[in-house]
Design an enzyme around this catalytic site. Sequence first.
Site, PDB file in Angstrom:
ATOM      1  N   CYS A   1     -19.118  -0.874  -4.188  1.00 46.81           N
ATOM      2  CA  CYS A   1     -18.173  -0.187  -5.081  1.00 46.81           C
ATOM      3  C   CYS A   1     -18.283  -0.710  -6.504  1.00 46.81           C
ATOM      4  O   CYS A   1     -18.058   0.017  -7.458  1.00 46.81           O
ATOM      5  CB  CYS A   1     -16.751  -0.347  -4.554  1.00 46.81           C
ATOM      6  SG  CYS A   1     -16.330  -2.042  -4.167  1.00 46.81           S
TER       7      CYS A   1
ATOM      8  N   GLU B   1      -8.094   1.227  -2.915  1.00 46.78           N
ATOM      9  CA  GLU B   1      -9.267   0.578  -3.521  1.00 46.78           C
ATOM     10  C   GLU B   1     -10.382   1.605  -3.428  1.00 46.78           C
ATOM     11  O   GLU B   1     -10.900   1.854  -2.332  1.00 46.78           O
ATOM     12  CB  GLU B   1      -9.674  -0.669  -2.721  1.00 46.78           C
ATOM     13  CG  GLU B   1      -8.608  -1.732  -2.647  1.00 46.78           C
ATOM     14  CD  GLU B   1      -8.760  -2.772  -3.734  1.00 46.78           C
ATOM     15  OE1 GLU B   1      -9.687  -2.667  -4.558  1.00 46.78           O
ATOM     16  OE2 GLU B   1      -7.936  -3.692  -3.757  1.00 46.78           O
TER      17      GLU B   1
END
Length: 483
Positions: free
Chosen positions: A249, A215
Amino acid sequence: MSTDPAAGATAAMLRARAAQPAWAALPVAERAHKMRAAGLAILQRAEELAQLIVTETQKPLAEAYSSEVLGVGDLFAYWCKHGPSQLAPRKGLVPALEMPGKKAFVQRVPRGVVACISPWNYPISLPMRTIVPALLAGNAVVLKPSEVTPRTGARLVQALQACLGDVVTLVEGDGAAGAALVQADPDLVVFTGSTRTGRKVAVACAERGIPCELELGGKDCAIVLDDCAVDRTAMGVAWGILTNAGQNCSGIERVAVHQGIAHVFVPKLVAALERAARDVPELVTPAQRAIVERHVQDALNRGAALLTGRLDADRALPPLLLTRVPADAAAWCDESFGPVAVLAQGGDDAELLALATDSRYGLGASVWSANATRAHAVANQVRSGMVWINNHSFSGALPDLPWTGMGDSGTGVTNSPDALAHMTRPRLVVHDTNTKPEPWWYPYGDKLVALMRVLVARQQAGGIGATIKTLRALNARMAELSK
Ligand code: NAD
């Protein structure tokens, strides 16, 4: 704490590996029962954990609660309620005619020990998205929290260990400790962090044959269509840019706005950013601030302009909105990870889409429009793991929804039943109750070839009528051969 990264990682791995078989041997309902108690124990420390997060990350207390502590209760509740059925064995389909008397089951078995390597920006909610389903599935987990948030990570593991024992262990330290954890041969690595480190982890895993889920970073774009609800969109986009001081993110780092409403939308966005400034803390590390300053200064040097905010070395970074940024500038291409976004205008949906997809990252994107058909048409063409319509990023707090990316954002999945797919392996168990020898066993002969020909003819025929006809032919042929 061991100062030798390899020794620390090996010790944590050995303890987790020793604890895992007994944990996996428990019925899943019992694991869920014990985990509910662990979830409650963490919630009882809510205030302490929230304050620790504030100390280590400078997050406002409101965000420490809303995006970190609050979600823990939901994670445990979701997985303990829905996980057991998602982990239940599946009955496999076996054709009764060709394979009589056979029953097949596909079980989901744990990988073993999962290494969870975490970043600092959400030091509880991110690792917990891996730890909770991994444990429920019967794995043990070794957590390597970020060196920027070591106390939060250690406290979390301590709370879990008090309820569950060594099925959760801790590796403390920086990148060297993370690398040592990979070298200690876990059965799966779930890595959340920057694209650059993720690549190193992927190489190290590949060399050791360890599966890994990545991720990674992002550069999300908000696509603002000319029929959006302007006030709400300005507020939502401002939140998407600034939440966690932009150290998210899936923070909005690019805004593609329809030129037909730019004259109304841009002043409202600027006003919303300026209003929010007092709730935006300083960035977590000086190094992160230096990256943002470099991106902004480089863009300014190349002809960009700031619509709000300015760089001032003596003050916390304010919200910064850039325009006229060249398409090859770092501020447009690379993850900035701060309270900064780049605004560009497009004349129609196709042009806005082209702006949004002009990125090697592919984590999230949002489309803002009052027209559902138009919004979905745009959303379906965005290259990203997640697209939100009239909102941004918030779905990471919902355990049933996958959190995932494309391209340089990595293709790992956390949350949702999809996450269980990589935290477990399928194991097939077939039970044959047929007492007769199989026709395909030795010795081979004409009878077997004839049977195969009839079965192929059946496949060629297709359709229910043809299948019945072929079955009749099959029966007749078998009867003839048995004479
Ligand atoms: P980072 O890559 O610097 O560090 C992440 C973790 O990896 C830390 O625990 C670090 O100690 C460890 N690490 C460093 N080198 C290692 C190595 N060689 N082997 C193993 N582990 C190593 O990231 P960061 O600065 O802590 O976090 C910010 C980044 O994380 C941003 O790029 C952000 O976009 C990304 N992120 C992504 C998601 C997502 O879901 N896609 C979520 C949060 C953060």
